[in-house]
Scaffold this motif. Structure first.
Motif, short mmCIF file in Angstrom:
data_model
loop_
_atom_site.label_atom_id
_atom_site.label_comp_id
_atom_site.label_asym_id
_atom_site.label_seq_id
_atom_site.Cartn_x
_atom_site.Cartn_y
_atom_site.Cartn_z
N ARG A 25 0.83 -1.20 0.00
CA ARG A 25 0.00 0.00 0.00
C ARG A 25 0.87 1.25 0.00
O ARG A 25 0.59 2.21 -0.72
N LEU A 26 1.93 1.24 0.81
CA LEU A 26 2.81 2.41 0.89
C LEU A 26 3.51 2.66 -0.45
O LEU A 26 3.54 3.79 -0.94
N LEU A 27 4.06 1.61 -1.05
CA LEU A 27 4.76 1.76 -2.33
C LEU A 27 3.82 2.26 -3.42
O LEU A 27 4.18 3.14 -4.21
N LEU A 28 2.62 1.72 -3.46
CA LEU A 28 1.66 2.13 -4.48
C LEU A 28 1.23 3.58 -4.29
O LEU A 28 1.09 4.32 -5.27
N ASN A 29 1.04 4.00 -3.04
CA ASN A 29 0.64 5.39 -2.79
C ASN A 29 1.74 6.37 -3.19
O ASN A 29 1.46 7.42 -3.77
N ILE A 30 2.99 6.02 -2.88
CA ILE A 30 4.09 6.90 -3.25
C ILE A 30 4.22 6.97 -4.77
O ILE A 30 4.43 8.04 -5.35
N CYS A 31 4.08 5.82 -5.44
CA CYS A 31 4.14 5.80 -6.91
C CYS A 31 3.04 6.68 -7.50
O CYS A 31 3.27 7.42 -8.45
N GLU A 32 1.85 6.58 -6.93
CA GLU A 32 0.72 7.35 -7.45
C GLU A 32 0.95 8.84 -7.25
O GLU A 32 0.66 9.65 -8.12
N ASP A 33 1.48 9.21 -6.08
CA ASP A 33 1.72 10.62 -5.80
C ASP A 33 2.81 11.20 -6.68
O ASP A 33 2.72 12.33 -7.16
N PHE A 34 3.87 10.43 -6.91
CA PHE A 34 4.99 10.89 -7.73
C PHE A 34 4.74 10.68 -9.22
O PHE A 34 5.51 11.17 -10.06
N LYS A 35 3.66 9.93 -9.58
CA LYS A 35 3.39 9.58 -10.97
C LYS A 35 4.60 8.88 -11.57
O LYS A 35 5.01 9.14 -12.70
N ASN A 36 5.20 7.98 -10.80
CA ASN A 36 6.43 7.32 -11.22
C ASN A 36 6.46 5.93 -10.60
O ASN A 36 6.01 5.74 -9.47
N HIS A 37 6.99 4.95 -11.32
CA HIS A 37 7.07 3.59 -10.80
C HIS A 37 8.37 3.35 -10.03
O HIS A 37 8.64 2.23 -9.62
N GLU A 38 9.16 4.39 -9.83
CA GLU A 38 10.39 4.28 -9.05
C GLU A 38 10.23 4.99 -7.72
O GLU A 38 9.79 6.13 -7.66
N VAL A 39 10.56 4.29 -6.63
CA VAL A 39 10.45 4.84 -5.28
C VAL A 39 11.85 4.96 -4.70
O VAL A 39 12.52 3.96 -4.47
N GLN A 40 12.29 6.18 -4.49
CA GLN A 40 13.65 6.42 -4.02
C GLN A 40 13.71 6.37 -2.49
O GLN A 40 13.79 7.39 -1.81
N LEU A 41 13.71 5.14 -1.99
CA LEU A 41 13.81 4.90 -0.55
C LEU A 41 14.77 3.73 -0.32
O LEU A 41 14.81 2.79 -1.11
#
Length: 215
Positions: free
Chosen positions: A142-158
């Motif tokens: 859920r966290l990864l999907l929310n961050i992807c949606e907010d950034f409009k990007n499939h890469e999460v820089q964490l």
């Protein structure tokens, strides 16, 4: 944790009304129980919003990404009921109530934006309550999907540790789950960045015991 509502208003146009502040990683921007005055706009970085339970444990409420605001509860001169902590080094702009009134003189439609934001925050709190019933795998997904949606990007820089800090799980638990997802081709890990390759498999109800094994 819902994606920000669509608006033609760009907060960057109003940054001159705010006070620029810098917070290092793991630093609190505001603390639960303290008196606030105004709100914050996240310009750079990543911030997690947590609330302390009666047992003294922190529960994740929301992840704030650049372009979103936080700390609105202090607009009515009340104490903060959450704590905002920088997951990454963060640049924020603080807008006092007085500064916001000055902004309204320039763009009165900001009042509608504030109302929409308050409504959004209420949905976020409800979502956070529902998170309690999710498994560790579902919380991370859920966290990864929310961050992807907010950034409009499939890469999460964490990093894995930052991800663990966000969801309140141990790094070992996060590592085991991500290892399984990597083996199944759901994600890739590249230098502190998660690349979501199969976003569909991270969505409920697809995320089942058939997709991820117990860790």
């Amino acid at each position: 944790m819902v994606s920000p509502f669509e608006t033609d208003l760009k907060w960057e146009a109003f940054l001159e009304f705010g006070t620029r502040q810098f917070f290092k990683r793991k630093t609190a921007i505001y603390v639960q129980g303290t008196m606030g005055e105004g709100f914050y706009y996240l310009h750079q970085g990543l911030v997690k919003i947590v609330t302390s339970t009666v047992k003294g444990k922190d529960r994740l409420v929301n992840i704030v990404v650049p372009g979103q605001i936080m700390g609105l509860q202090s607009m009515d001169q009340q104490t903060h009921f959450t704590t905002a902590i920088a997951v990454k080094n963060a640049v924020v702009y603080h807008f006092s109530c007085k500064q916001f009134l000055e902004m309204l003189k320039v763009r009165p439609e900001l009042l509608s934006l504030l109302t929409q934001t308050i409504s959004q925050k209420m949905r976020i709190l409800l979502d956070a309550i529902n998170m309690k019933a999710l498994t560790s795998e579902e919380q991370i997904a859920r966290l990864l999907l929310n961050i992807c949606e907010d950034f409009k990007n499939h890469e999460v820089q964490l990093s894995q540790q930052e991800l663990a800090n966000c969801v309140g799980l141990t790094r070992i638990t996060v590592y085991k789950i991500l290892k399984i997802w990597k083996e199944e081709g759901i994600i890739e890990m590249r230098n502190r960045t998660f690349v979501i390759k199969r976003q569909d498999l991270l969505k409920l109800p697809q995320l089942t015991t058939q997709t991820v094994r117990t860790v």
